[in-house]
Design a protein around this motif. Sequence first.
Motif, PDB file in Angstrom:
ATOM      1  N   HIS A  91       0.810  -1.219   0.000  1.00  0.00           N
ATOM      2  CA  HIS A  91       0.000   0.000   0.000  1.00  0.00           C
ATOM      3  C   HIS A  91       0.847   1.274   0.000  1.00  0.00           C
ATOM      4  CE1 HIS A  91      -4.176  -1.318   0.054  1.00  0.00           C
ATOM      5  NE2 HIS A  91      -3.740  -2.400   0.704  1.00  0.00           N
ATOM      6  N   VAL A  92       2.019   1.235   0.610  1.00  0.00           N
ATOM      7  CA  VAL A  92       2.869   2.427   0.533  1.00  0.00           C
ATOM      8  C   VAL A  92       3.440   2.554  -0.880  1.00  0.00           C
ATOM      9  CG1 VAL A  92       5.134   1.493   1.225  1.00  0.00           C
ATOM     10  CG2 VAL A  92       4.506   3.805   1.880  1.00  0.00           C
ATOM     11  N   ALA A  93       3.701   1.423  -1.537  1.00  0.00           N
ATOM     12  CA  ALA A  93       4.124   1.465  -2.938  1.00  0.00           C
ATOM     13  C   ALA A  93       3.008   2.031  -3.813  1.00  0.00           C
ATOM     14  CB  ALA A  93       4.517   0.071  -3.415  1.00  0.00           C
ATOM     15  N   LYS A  94       1.798   1.651  -3.503  1.00  0.00           N
ATOM     16  CA  LYS A  94       0.645   2.172  -4.252  1.00  0.00           C
ATOM     17  C   LYS A  94       0.571   3.687  -4.142  1.00  0.00           C
ATOM     18  CE  LYS A  94      -4.405   1.765  -4.230  1.00  0.00           C
ATOM     19  NZ  LYS A  94      -5.551   1.140  -3.549  1.00  0.00           N
ATOM     20  N   ARG A  95       0.733   4.230  -2.938  1.00  0.00           N
ATOM     21  CA  ARG A  95       0.724   5.685  -2.753  1.00  0.00           C
ATOM     22  C   ARG A  95       1.867   6.346  -3.518  1.00  0.00           C
ATOM     23  NH1 ARG A  95      -0.365   6.888   3.712  1.00  0.00           N
ATOM     24  NH2 ARG A  95      -2.236   5.579   3.945  1.00  0.00           N
ATOM     25  N   TYR A  96       3.034   5.737  -3.424  1.00  0.00           N
ATOM     26  CA  TYR A  96       4.237   6.326  -4.020  1.00  0.00           C
ATOM     27  C   TYR A  96       4.135   6.421  -5.533  1.00  0.00           C
ATOM     28  CZ  TYR A  96       9.264   6.856  -4.981  1.00  0.00           C
ATOM     29  OH  TYR A  96      10.496   7.300  -5.421  1.00  0.00           O
ATOM     30  N   TYR A  97       3.745   5.342  -6.178  1.00  0.00           N
ATOM     31  CA  TYR A  97       3.710   5.339  -7.638  1.00  0.00           C
ATOM     32  C   TYR A  97       2.471   6.046  -8.172  1.00  0.00           C
ATOM     33  CZ  TYR A  97       7.622   2.231  -7.027  1.00  0.00           C
ATOM     34  OH  TYR A  97       8.839   1.721  -6.649  1.00  0.00           O
ATOM     35  N   ALA A  98       1.399   6.035  -7.416  1.00  0.00           N
ATOM     36  CA  ALA A  98       0.218   6.803  -7.833  1.00  0.00           C
ATOM     37  C   ALA A  98       0.516   8.299  -7.825  1.00  0.00           C
ATOM     38  CB  ALA A  98      -0.963   6.497  -6.910  1.00  0.00           C
ATOM     39  N   ASP A  99       1.422   8.715  -6.929  1.00  0.00           N
ATOM     40  CA  ASP A  99       1.796  10.130  -6.808  1.00  0.00           C
ATOM     41  C   ASP A  99       2.966  10.488  -7.711  1.00  0.00           C
ATOM     42  OD1 ASP A  99       1.254  12.638  -5.435  1.00  0.00           O
ATOM     43  OD2 ASP A  99       3.206  12.380  -4.464  1.00  0.00           O
ATOM     44  N   GLY A 100       3.328   9.574  -8.604  1.00  0.00           N
ATOM     45  CA  GLY A 100       4.405   9.874  -9.535  1.00  0.00           C
ATOM     46  C   GLY A 100       5.786   9.862  -8.910  1.00  0.00           C
ATOM     47  N   ARG A 101       5.961   9.118  -7.832  1.00  0.00           N
ATOM     48  CA  ARG A 101       7.250   8.962  -7.132  1.00  0.00           C
ATOM     49  C   ARG A 101       7.755  10.285  -6.553  1.00  0.00           C
ATOM     50  NH1 ARG A 101      11.116   4.928 -10.565  1.00  0.00           N
ATOM     51  NH2 ARG A 101      11.314   6.725 -11.924  1.00  0.00           N
ATOM     52  N   ARG A 102       6.828  11.112  -6.077  1.00  0.00           N
ATOM     53  CA  ARG A 102       7.228  12.411  -5.534  1.00  0.00           C
ATOM     54  C   ARG A 102       7.386  12.410  -4.008  1.00  0.00           C
ATOM     55  NH1 ARG A 102       3.715  14.283  -9.779  1.00  0.00           N
ATOM     56  NH2 ARG A 102       1.945  14.209  -8.356  1.00  0.00           N
ATOM     57  N   LEU A 103       6.867  11.396  -3.322  1.00  0.00           N
ATOM     58  CA  LEU A 103       6.999  11.346  -1.866  1.00  0.00           C
ATOM     59  C   LEU A 103       8.465  11.157  -1.473  1.00  0.00           C
ATOM     60  CD1 LEU A 103       3.998   9.011  -0.934  1.00  0.00           C
ATOM     61  CD2 LEU A 103       4.140  11.474  -0.587  1.00  0.00           C
ATOM     62  N   ASP A 104       8.921  11.926  -0.464  1.00  0.00           N
ATOM     63  CA  ASP A 104      10.310  11.785  -0.036  1.00  0.00           C
ATOM     64  C   ASP A 104      10.449  10.652   0.981  1.00  0.00           C
ATOM     65  OD1 ASP A 104       9.443  12.746   2.438  1.00  0.00           O
ATOM     66  OD2 ASP A 104      10.213  14.765   2.106  1.00  0.00           O
TER      67      ASP A 104
END
Length: 315
Positions: free
Chosen positions: A258-271
């Motif tokens: 689920h954290v991967a889902k957030r990360y890639y859905a956001d275009g890998r912008r999360l630090d």
Amino acid sequence: MTPEQTRSLLTICLMAAFADGRNDPREREHVRRTAESLSAGAGIDVMSLYQDVLLKRVTLEQAAAGLDSPELRQLAFEMAVGVCDADGVHDAAETAFLDRLGALLQLASGETAPVMDNADALAQAPVDRPLPETPAVPQSAAAGPDQAELDKMILNAAILNGALELLPESLASMAIIPLQTRLVYRVGKAYGFELDRGHITDFLATVGIGLTSQYVEQFGRKLVGGLLGKVLGKVGRTIGSEATGSAFSFATTYALGHVAKRYYADGRRLDGTALKAAFGQLFDNAKGLQQRYAPEIAERARTLDLKKLTSELTR
């Protein structure tokens, strides 16, 4: 097992974690936290063992001498191979460590070679393949991946890894990390990203999952929970009564997906800070969720064909 035998196994486990001589601060910190967490329930000060290994106050000869049965010696070797191969096929330093360990444990090549071959095959398992027994996630150019199917894929992977942790075979624990790696790949691909193994490994380390330390924790929790007694008693596939390790692997896999889902859905912008915080929250939530799926995890463990699963992962 006696406390002395348990100490010997944990000592060898920690020595294997540092056998490559590399000093990745993230991985070392992951192993330290693992030792700290295991100390709480093991009846053994694993943090003290960690310091002894780090400062070389204990030798491999001393640790091996504490294992006085063929079953314990074989188990120690299998565990060490799994730790060394957790972050990839063992390098020259790790190979030298394993060769020395095998000699000290008085194991013949016929006993050590199959273990190393199986671990190497899993360490090199391709990441760009479907998850076993999981259909591909439908996707359209406009709408992106089907969220319900993506969530189902993550849950199925978490249940499978929780089930693997209930099995006593060391090969079962070795399969967990390749399955997590492949899960991250499938999530990234669902959002249009083609990932390689290096990126996925770095992603796991960033969110707080060390590959080596995770295997150390898996082994340590099996030892603390008494599941290894099932192996030594030759019960084979009997499921352990203590499911702490299963809950850990379920929660880790679920949170990772689920954290991967957030990360890639956001275009890998999360630090990195945001990723680690998100993983921690998701992991805590998943520990509670595991209770709901415990019957499914147990049933999956009873029907799991481990040989078929590892064959699917490595081909």
